[in-house]
Write a protein that holds these residues in place. Structure first.
Motif, PDB file in Angstrom:
ATOM      1  N   GLN A 177      41.480  53.316  28.074  1.00  0.00           N
ATOM      2  CA  GLN A 177      40.101  52.960  28.395  1.00  0.00           C
ATOM      3  C   GLN A 177      39.898  51.448  28.302  1.00  0.00           C
ATOM      4  N   GLU A 178      40.551  50.838  27.317  1.00  0.00           N
ATOM      5  CA  GLU A 178      40.409  49.382  27.146  1.00  0.00           C
ATOM      6  C   GLU A 178      40.883  48.646  28.409  1.00  0.00           C
ATOM      7  N   ILE A 179      41.995  49.100  28.965  1.00  0.00           N
ATOM      8  CA  ILE A 179      42.528  48.461  30.178  1.00  0.00           C
ATOM      9  C   ILE A 179      41.572  48.692  31.350  1.00  0.00           C
ATOM     10  N   LEU A 180      41.091  49.921  31.478  1.00  0.00           N
ATOM     11  CA  LEU A 180      40.160  50.222  32.585  1.00  0.00           C
ATOM     12  C   LEU A 180      38.883  49.395  32.439  1.00  0.00           C
ATOM     13  N   ASP A 181      38.407  49.238  31.204  1.00  0.00           N
ATOM     14  CA  ASP A 181      37.178  48.458  30.973  1.00  0.00           C
ATOM     15  C   ASP A 181      37.386  46.994  31.371  1.00  0.00           C
ATOM     16  N   LEU A 182      38.551  46.451  31.034  1.00  0.00           N
ATOM     17  CA  LEU A 182      38.810  45.045  31.377  1.00  0.00           C
ATOM     18  C   LEU A 182      38.866  44.859  32.896  1.00  0.00           C
ATOM     19  N   LEU A 183      39.497  45.808  33.571  1.00  0.00           N
ATOM     20  CA  LEU A 183      39.560  45.720  35.042  1.00  0.00           C
ATOM     21  C   LEU A 183      38.154  45.788  35.633  1.00  0.00           C
ATOM     22  N   GLU A 184      37.311  46.596  35.008  1.00  0.00           N
ATOM     23  CA  GLU A 184      35.933  46.751  35.484  1.00  0.00           C
ATOM     24  C   GLU A 184      35.117  45.476  35.198  1.00  0.00           C
ATOM     25  N   GLU A 185      35.298  44.944  33.984  1.00  0.00           N
ATOM     26  CA  GLU A 185      34.508  43.780  33.558  1.00  0.00           C
ATOM     27  C   GLU A 185      34.705  42.579  34.495  1.00  0.00           C
ATOM     28  N   PHE A 186      35.920  42.423  35.003  1.00  0.00           N
ATOM     29  CA  PHE A 186      36.194  41.251  35.852  1.00  0.00           C
ATOM     30  C   PHE A 186      36.387  41.669  37.313  1.00  0.00           C
ATOM     31  N   SER A 187      35.573  42.622  37.733  1.00  0.00           N
ATOM     32  CA  SER A 187      35.824  43.201  39.060  1.00  0.00           C
ATOM     33  C   SER A 187      35.416  42.287  40.217  1.00  0.00           C
ATOM     34  N   ASN A 188      34.571  41.281  39.951  1.00  0.00           N
ATOM     35  CA  ASN A 188      34.165  40.380  41.038  1.00  0.00           C
ATOM     36  C   ASN A 188      34.411  38.925  40.668  1.00  0.00           C
ATOM     37  N   PRO A 189      35.635  38.500  40.621  1.00  0.00           N
ATOM     38  CA  PRO A 189      35.909  37.146  40.143  1.00  0.00           C
ATOM     39  C   PRO A 189      35.400  36.068  41.102  1.00  0.00           C
ATOM     40  N   THR A 190      34.963  34.947  40.530  1.00  0.00           N
ATOM     41  CA  THR A 190      34.564  33.812  41.353  1.00  0.00           C
ATOM     42  C   THR A 190      35.791  32.938  41.605  1.00  0.00           C
ATOM     43  N   THR A 191      35.680  32.060  42.620  1.00  0.00           N
ATOM     44  CA  THR A 191      36.796  31.154  42.899  1.00  0.00           C
ATOM     45  C   THR A 191      37.044  30.252  41.685  1.00  0.00           C
ATOM     46  N   GLU A 192      35.956  29.874  41.005  1.00  0.00           N
ATOM     47  CA  GLU A 192      36.097  29.022  39.815  1.00  0.00           C
ATOM     48  C   GLU A 192      36.957  29.721  38.750  1.00  0.00           C
ATOM     49  N   GLN A 193      36.675  31.013  38.561  1.00  0.00           N
ATOM     50  CA  GLN A 193      37.469  31.768  37.568  1.00  0.00           C
ATOM     51  C   GLN A 193      38.937  31.841  37.992  1.00  0.00           C
ATOM     52  N   VAL A 194      39.158  32.133  39.268  1.00  0.00           N
ATOM     53  CA  VAL A 194      40.543  32.265  39.747  1.00  0.00           C
ATOM     54  C   VAL A 194      41.279  30.941  39.537  1.00  0.00           C
ATOM     55  N   GLU A 195      40.593  29.834  39.868  1.00  0.00           N
ATOM     56  CA  GLU A 195      41.254  28.523  39.722  1.00  0.00           C
ATOM     57  C   GLU A 195      41.517  28.201  38.254  1.00  0.00           C
ATOM     58  N   GLU A 196      40.595  28.562  37.388  1.00  0.00           N
ATOM     59  CA  GLU A 196      40.811  28.279  35.967  1.00  0.00           C
ATOM     60  C   GLU A 196      42.037  29.044  35.442  1.00  0.00           C
ATOM     61  N   VAL A 197      42.131  30.294  35.864  1.00  0.00           N
ATOM     62  CA  VAL A 197      43.261  31.109  35.416  1.00  0.00           C
ATOM     63  C   VAL A 197      44.575  30.510  35.927  1.00  0.00           C
ATOM     64  N   ILE A 198      44.573  30.128  37.197  1.00  0.00           N
ATOM     65  CA  ILE A 198      45.796  29.578  37.786  1.00  0.00           C
ATOM     66  C   ILE A 198      46.198  28.285  37.063  1.00  0.00           C
ATOM     67  N   ASN A 199      45.210  27.450  36.747  1.00  0.00           N
ATOM     68  CA  ASN A 199      45.543  26.192  36.059  1.00  0.00           C
ATOM     69  C   ASN A 199      46.155  26.444  34.691  1.00  0.00           C
ATOM     70  N   GLN A 200      45.640  27.443  34.029  1.00  0.00           N
ATOM     71  CA  GLN A 200      46.187  27.809  32.719  1.00  0.00           C
ATOM     72  C   GLN A 200      47.665  28.186  32.862  1.00  0.00           C
ATOM     73  N   SER A 201      47.949  28.938  33.913  1.00  0.00           N
ATOM     74  CA  SER A 201      49.317  29.382  34.134  1.00  0.00           C
ATOM     75  C   SER A 201      50.224  28.213  34.521  1.00  0.00           C
ATOM     76  N   GLN A 209      42.364  39.549  30.115  1.00  0.00           N
ATOM     77  CA  GLN A 209      41.146  39.246  30.881  1.00  0.00           C
ATOM     78  C   GLN A 209      41.509  38.418  32.115  1.00  0.00           C
ATOM     79  N   GLN A 210      42.342  37.428  31.884  1.00  0.00           N
ATOM     80  CA  GLN A 210      42.708  36.530  32.983  1.00  0.00           C
ATOM     81  C   GLN A 210      43.532  37.266  34.052  1.00  0.00           C
ATOM     82  N   VAL A 211      44.407  38.145  33.589  1.00  0.00           N
ATOM     83  CA  VAL A 211      45.201  38.917  34.553  1.00  0.00           C
ATOM     84  C   VAL A 211      44.282  39.855  35.346  1.00  0.00           C
ATOM     85  N   ALA A 212      43.251  40.378  34.672  1.00  0.00           N
ATOM     86  CA  ALA A 212      42.279  41.239  35.381  1.00  0.00           C
ATOM     87  C   ALA A 212      41.600  40.448  36.491  1.00  0.00           C
ATOM     88  N   VAL A 213      41.314  39.183  36.236  1.00  0.00           N
ATOM     89  CA  VAL A 213      40.704  38.327  37.266  1.00  0.00           C
ATOM     90  C   VAL A 213      41.635  38.254  38.476  1.00  0.00           C
TER      91      VAL A 213
END
Ligand code: SAM
Ligand code: SF4
Length: 478
Positions: A22-46, A55-59
């Motif tokens: 359930q925790e995994i499903l909830d995380l996928l649900e929580e970040f179901s509509n990522p913004t470009t800003e979020q995607v870029e932040e995650v990529i920069n971290q990587s 959370q970031q992988v869910a994005v």
């Protein structure tokens, strides 16, 4: 900062199952509509070589439906692979030791209920012959594969590993297998200790799917039906001192995004309990096998597959990614650039297949159908075409630097200083000793083109070592 530090519902403790569906499903649900800003932040971290949180992988996983986000992800994965890992691909071969099996995994040709399967375990002499064939082709790294059966006890596995290390076809330091990994059923901690003593490199085992309900549907009987015993296998391996472990999912069983999230959860668990993440992650897709028709499978399209590889590349920048010969040639060639670090080449799945020169495939003797039947030489030739350096390097392992990838990333400049030069030196030895004249000539051109990237001191050192290899010396490493 768009993400809060993550806490999991199940506290990470050694040998305590840690997957909360359930925790995994909830995380996928929580970040179901990522913004470009979020995607870029995650990529920069990587791109700054930090492992991503769930959370970031869910994005990233939820970005797969957006064309622009997909492009951002695949371009970043390509960059990470090129800039950080370098254009090199580690080569290995699987060696099937025995296919007796007490389990009933409905997708596998070795399952106990498959009466068509031709069962066999290699005798010591046959195993030595197989190794000798592989050594003569120029292979340096093997993964030994076993069914799950009382025959394949820890002592038996250790015995076969030692046989491989002791089989030298020619002189010391040249035709020999330098690293033996294993893919075998989970053991208890004492069993892992016995296997560790034999000198294995990586212990690899795939969870197949981390979704307990799906797992139950495909694993009908036998020890493997115990999901948690398998899930905690790496814990027991770590407690026995095996700190190189390889995770994996058999894609096609469950929902792929769920299983990618779960792989990251598994990684977190190992880091939390043992301070070291997985050495490799594998992502086989289900193939046709003897007696595995009419399975209820999830479709993982080639496009999804590309995205899952790119996302894993970004999620765990320090972990090796393995793409096997289950996949067809053209796709394999294409996917390499999205972050693959290891491939098998010249693969034969039939027990005794490297010594048996009969080219005909017999699905009843194999675990599943291969997608790529190229020889080692043909695979190498195409890697040269792509500008990728085939690497046979085992230097870290041999110099006692376990956790190769950890080493690569924790030591600044390690890849440029050691991994790329060693890839070139081992590749030079391969083309000098084992390749056809044509591959040899093209190989030397590739090596020369790569030398320009080194500073003067390293280039001089490399030129001198490469000349020695041309003069017949072997095993020259940095
Ligand atoms: N028996 C051990 C086990 O099940 O873990 C180790 C060896 S098993 C032969 C290695 C892996 O092959 C399995 O973990 C599974 O992911 C994969 N496999 C089995 N059947 C397959 C199929 N039909 N297509 C692709 N991969 C398959
Ligand atoms: Fe046996 Fe492994 Fe095949 Fe399952 S996947 S039937 S355990 S060999």
């Amino acid at each position: 900062m768009l993400f809060t530090p993550q806490k999991y519902k199940i506290k990470d403790q050694p040998e305590v199952p840690f997957i909360d569906k359930q925790e995994i499903l909830d995380l996928l649900e929580e970040f179901s509509n990522p913004t470009t800003e979020q995607v870029e932040e995650v990529i920069n971290q990587s791109l700054s070589l930090n492992r991503l949180s769930m959370q970031q992988v869910a994005v990233l996983l939820n970005s797969c439906t957006d064309y622009n986000h997909r492009k951002l992800i695949t371009n970043a994965a390509k960059n990470l692979k090129k800039e950080v890992y370098g254009e090199r691909i580690v080569i290995f071969a699987p060696l099937y030791v025995g296919n007796y099996c007490i389990n009933n995994c409905s997708y596998c040709g070795f399952k106990i209920s498959n009466k068509q399967a031709v069962r066999k375990s290699l005798s010591d002499v046959e195993l030595q012959q197989e190794v000798s064939e592989l050594e003569k082709e120029g292979q340096k790294r093997l993964i030994l594969v076993y069914g799950e059966h009382p025959k394949y006890s820890p002592e038996y596995i250790a015995h076969t590993v030692k046989l491989v290390y002791n089989q030298h076809s020619k002189s010391e330091g040249s035709d020999r297998i330098n690293r033996v990994n294993i893919n075998a059923a989970p053991l208890d901690t004492d069993g892992f200790r016995v296997v560790k003593e034999s000198g294995i490199g990586t212990y690899q085992i795939f969870q197949e799917t981390y979704d307990t309900e799906v797992y139950e549907r495909f694993h009908l009987s036998g020890q493997k039906r115990d999901f948690n015993y398998r899930l905690t296998a790496m814990d027991r391996a770590m407690e026995a001192g095996i700190d190189d472990v390889g995770l994996g999912v058999l894609f096609g069983l469950g929902e792929w995004k769920f299983d990618v999230m779960a792989l990251i959860r598994h990684t977190n668990h190992l880091e939390a309990c043992y301070n070291v993440g997985p050495h490799t992650i594998s992502f086989p897709r289900i193939k046709q096998a003897s007696n595995n028709k009419n399975l209820e499978l999830q479709n993982v399209s080639d496009d999804d597959f590309k995205m899952l590889i790119a996302i894993l590349r970004l999620a765990v920048p320090y972990t090796g990614l393995i793409l096997t010969a289950r996949e067809p040639i053209a796709l394999r060639n294409k996917l390499i650039e999205f972050g693959i670090s290891q491939i098998d080449a010249g693969t034969k799945l039939e027990i005794g297949g490297y010594s048996d020169k009969n080219e005909e495939q017999d699905i009843d003797k194999e675990q599943f159908e291969l997608g790529d039947n190229r020889t080692l030489e043909q695979t190498i030739s195409e890697l040269i075409e792509q500008g990728q350096i085939p690497s046979f390097c085992t230097a870290c392992y041999r110099k006692g630097r376990t956790g190769e990838h950890f080493m690569e990333f924790s030591t600044k400049g390690f890849i440029k200083r050691f991994c790329t030069p060693n890839a070139l030196l081992t590749f030079a030895e391969y083309i000098e000793r084992y390749a056809t004249q044509e591959t040899k000539e093209r190989g030397w051109l590739l090596i020369e083109s790569k030398l320009n990237a080194f500073d003067e001191k390293l280039r001089d050192d490399m030129v001198s070592k490469l000349n020695s290899i041309r003069d017949g010396q072997s095993d020259l490493l940095l």
